[in-house]
Every structure is written in C-alpha cells, then in structure tokens.
Design a protein around this motif. Structure first.
Motif, short mmCIF file in Angstrom:
data_model
loop_
_atom_site.label_atom_id
_atom_site.label_comp_id
_atom_site.label_asym_id
_atom_site.label_seq_id
_atom_site.Cartn_x
_atom_site.Cartn_y
_atom_site.Cartn_z
N ILE A 159 -16.08 -25.77 -44.99
CA ILE A 159 -16.92 -24.60 -45.23
C ILE A 159 -17.86 -24.38 -44.05
CG2 ILE A 159 -18.81 -23.73 -46.67
CD1 ILE A 159 -17.35 -25.14 -49.05
N ARG A 168 -24.67 -19.72 -45.98
CA ARG A 168 -25.14 -21.07 -46.31
C ARG A 168 -25.86 -21.09 -47.65
NH1 ARG A 168 -25.97 -21.55 -40.51
NH2 ARG A 168 -24.32 -22.92 -39.77
N ASN A 172 -23.21 -20.93 -50.28
CA ASN A 172 -22.55 -22.23 -50.33
C ASN A 172 -23.41 -23.24 -51.09
OD1 ASN A 172 -20.70 -24.29 -49.75
ND2 ASN A 172 -21.83 -24.86 -47.92
#
Ligand SMILES: [Zn+2]
Length: 57
Positions: free
Chosen positions: A27, A43, A46
């Motif tokens: 990722i 981010r 994520n």
C-alpha cells in the motif's frame, strides 16, 4: 482503444492512467506512486481502513 506505448497494455480510454510495469507490492508503494497532494489523503484512508479492519491487506 488505446495501447500504452510504454508497457503495451491496451485500454478503452486514451491516456488511461495505470501502472506501467509491475503493480506496487505494498500500500505504501501504491501511495508513493500517487500525486503528492493525494498522498496525505490516501494515508488517512489507509489508516482508517486498518483501524476498522485490522486484518485487511
Ligand atoms: Zn503503460
């Protein structure tokens, strides 16, 4: 129909954005390949996904 001159993959849309060559393994690699202005956002997404589904990859 458009064929990328760099990697030879074919797409429906001209100049379709895609990964030339091998796809990112992680990722973080994927995020690093995105435009800088999108990286903070990605981010955060994520981190939010990892927080809600710890086993997600
Ligand atoms: Zn390509």
């Amino acid at each position: 129909m458009w064929v990328c001159p760099k990697c030879g993959r074919s797409f429906k849309n001209v100049d379709q954005s895609h990964y030339c060559g091998k796809p990112p393994a992680t990722i973080e690699e994927y995020i690093a390949a995105q435009p800088e202005e999108a990286q903070d956002y990605l981010r955060q997404i994520n981190a939010a996904i990892k927080a809600s589904i710890p086993e997600a990859r």
